[in-house]
Design a protein around this motif. Structure first.
Motif, mmCIF file in Angstrom:
data_model
loop_
_atom_site.group_PDB
_atom_site.id
_atom_site.type_symbol
_atom_site.label_atom_id
_atom_site.label_comp_id
_atom_site.label_asym_id
_atom_site.label_seq_id
_atom_site.Cartn_x
_atom_site.Cartn_y
_atom_site.Cartn_z
ATOM 1 N N PHE A 59 1.087 -1.230 0.188
ATOM 2 C CA PHE A 59 0.062 0.143 0.100
ATOM 3 C C PHE A 59 0.771 1.443 0.051
ATOM 4 C CE2 PHE A 59 -1.968 3.271 2.680
ATOM 5 C CZ PHE A 59 -2.916 3.753 1.770
ATOM 6 N N THR A 60 1.844 1.363 0.836
ATOM 7 C CA THR A 60 2.983 2.231 0.866
ATOM 8 C C THR A 60 3.544 2.745 -0.270
ATOM 9 O OG1 THR A 60 3.092 2.025 3.295
ATOM 10 C CG2 THR A 60 4.667 3.431 2.193
ATOM 11 N N ALA A 61 4.040 1.540 -1.113
ATOM 12 C CA ALA A 61 4.689 1.734 -2.423
ATOM 13 C C ALA A 61 3.840 2.163 -3.309
ATOM 14 C CB ALA A 61 5.152 0.316 -2.589
ATOM 15 N N GLN A 62 2.426 1.693 -3.370
ATOM 16 C CA GLN A 62 1.659 2.191 -4.365
ATOM 17 C C GLN A 62 1.171 3.454 -4.291
ATOM 18 O OE1 GLN A 62 0.320 0.560 -6.994
ATOM 19 N NE2 GLN A 62 1.796 -0.984 -6.536
ATOM 20 N N ILE A 63 1.137 3.959 -3.098
ATOM 21 C CA ILE A 63 0.642 5.639 -2.846
ATOM 22 C C ILE A 63 1.647 6.561 -3.309
ATOM 23 C CG2 ILE A 63 -1.425 4.954 -1.602
ATOM 24 C CD1 ILE A 63 0.267 6.094 0.938
ATOM 25 N N ALA A 64 2.939 5.964 -3.256
ATOM 26 C CA ALA A 64 4.118 6.902 -3.331
ATOM 27 C C ALA A 64 4.203 6.978 -4.888
ATOM 28 C CB ALA A 64 5.316 6.163 -2.908
ATOM 29 N N ARG A 65 3.808 6.113 -5.742
ATOM 30 C CA ARG A 65 3.974 6.064 -7.079
ATOM 31 C C ARG A 65 2.991 6.715 -7.777
ATOM 32 N NH1 ARG A 65 4.543 -0.015 -7.703
ATOM 33 N NH2 ARG A 65 5.927 -0.132 -6.226
ATOM 34 N N PRO A 66 1.538 6.326 -7.875
ATOM 35 C CA PRO A 66 0.650 7.361 -8.597
ATOM 36 C C PRO A 66 -0.134 8.121 -7.642
ATOM 37 C CG PRO A 66 -0.225 5.133 -7.945
ATOM 38 C CD PRO A 66 1.285 5.051 -7.604
ATOM 39 N N GLY A 67 0.116 7.943 -6.146
ATOM 40 C CA GLY A 67 -0.666 8.925 -5.403
ATOM 41 C C GLY A 67 -2.033 8.196 -5.018
ATOM 42 N N LEU A 68 -2.353 8.425 -3.661
ATOM 43 C CA LEU A 68 -3.938 7.948 -3.326
ATOM 44 C C LEU A 68 -4.983 8.112 -4.239
ATOM 45 C CD1 LEU A 68 -5.000 6.379 -1.144
ATOM 46 C CD2 LEU A 68 -5.571 8.194 0.246
ATOM 47 N N ARG A 69 -5.079 9.278 -4.770
ATOM 48 C CA ARG A 69 -6.239 9.673 -5.555
ATOM 49 C C ARG A 69 -6.102 8.744 -6.865
ATOM 50 N NH1 ARG A 69 -9.498 13.841 -4.960
ATOM 51 N NH2 ARG A 69 -7.931 14.852 -3.510
ATOM 52 N N ASN A 70 -5.213 8.781 -7.555
ATOM 53 C CA ASN A 70 -4.980 8.029 -8.907
ATOM 54 C C ASN A 70 -5.262 6.556 -8.509
ATOM 55 O OD1 ASN A 70 -4.457 10.128 -10.144
ATOM 56 N ND2 ASN A 70 -2.407 10.236 -9.991
ATOM 57 N N LEU A 71 -4.800 5.945 -7.138
ATOM 58 C CA LEU A 71 -4.894 4.584 -6.929
ATOM 59 C C LEU A 71 -6.231 4.151 -6.864
ATOM 60 C CD1 LEU A 71 -3.408 1.916 -6.175
ATOM 61 C CD2 LEU A 71 -3.464 2.611 -3.693
ATOM 62 N N ILE A 72 -7.214 4.939 -6.266
ATOM 63 C CA ILE A 72 -8.480 4.505 -6.137
ATOM 64 C C ILE A 72 -9.347 5.005 -7.210
ATOM 65 C CG2 ILE A 72 -8.092 4.291 -3.648
ATOM 66 C CD1 ILE A 72 -9.865 6.984 -3.379
ATOM 67 N N ALA A 73 -8.869 5.865 -8.212
ATOM 68 C CA ALA A 73 -9.696 6.293 -9.212
ATOM 69 C C ALA A 73 -10.277 5.087 -10.117
ATOM 70 C CB ALA A 73 -9.025 7.205 -10.242
ATOM 71 N N GLY A 74 -11.497 5.259 -10.435
ATOM 72 C CA GLY A 74 -12.283 4.079 -11.191
ATOM 73 C C GLY A 74 -12.358 4.526 -12.837
ATOM 74 N N THR A 75 -12.913 3.523 -13.311
ATOM 75 C CA THR A 75 -13.088 3.920 -14.792
ATOM 76 C C THR A 75 -14.165 4.944 -15.059
ATOM 77 O OG1 THR A 75 -14.503 2.103 -14.990
ATOM 78 C CG2 THR A 75 -12.428 1.317 -15.097
ATOM 79 N N LEU A 76 -14.199 5.161 -16.503
ATOM 80 C CA LEU A 76 -15.574 6.180 -16.536
ATOM 81 C C LEU A 76 -16.839 5.774 -15.755
ATOM 82 C CD1 LEU A 76 -14.735 6.813 -20.528
ATOM 83 C CD2 LEU A 76 -14.423 8.307 -18.331
#
Length: 89
Positions: A65-82
């Motif tokens: 989780f920590t590595a993932q939010i460091a890369r794209p950021g939390l907002r991008n990580l949880i962003a859905g499709t259209l």
């Protein structure tokens, strides 16, 4: 995801996390029939993100989780499709 407490073991590393105006509940748990740990994010708006890969330890799940939010950021990580489907990793 609501699970029967008898079927899960919740990690003490589970926590609420807030960054850049986004809040998620980080849930790390082990199902009774599994040796691995599951990582799930519960979004404030009711959506969720779950990793399909299990982790050897709850610490490894939190590190992912920590590595993932460091890369794209939390907002991008949880962003859905259209259509706003939850993200599955």
């Amino acid at each position: 995801m609501q699970l029967d407490e008898k079927e899960t073991r919740r990690s003490s590393l589970s926590q609420s996390f807030h960054r850049d105006g986004v809040t998620v509940q980080v849930e790390i748990y082990q199902l009774a029939w599994s040796d691995g740990w599951t990582l799930e994010l519960v979004h404030a708006d009711g959506g969720w993100t779950i990793w399909l890969t299990e982790f050897a330890t709850d610490e490894a799940a939190l590190a992912e989780f920590t590595a993932q939010i460091a890369r794209p950021g939390l907002r991008n990580l949880i962003a859905g499709t259209l259509l706003y489907f939850p993200t599955i990793h």
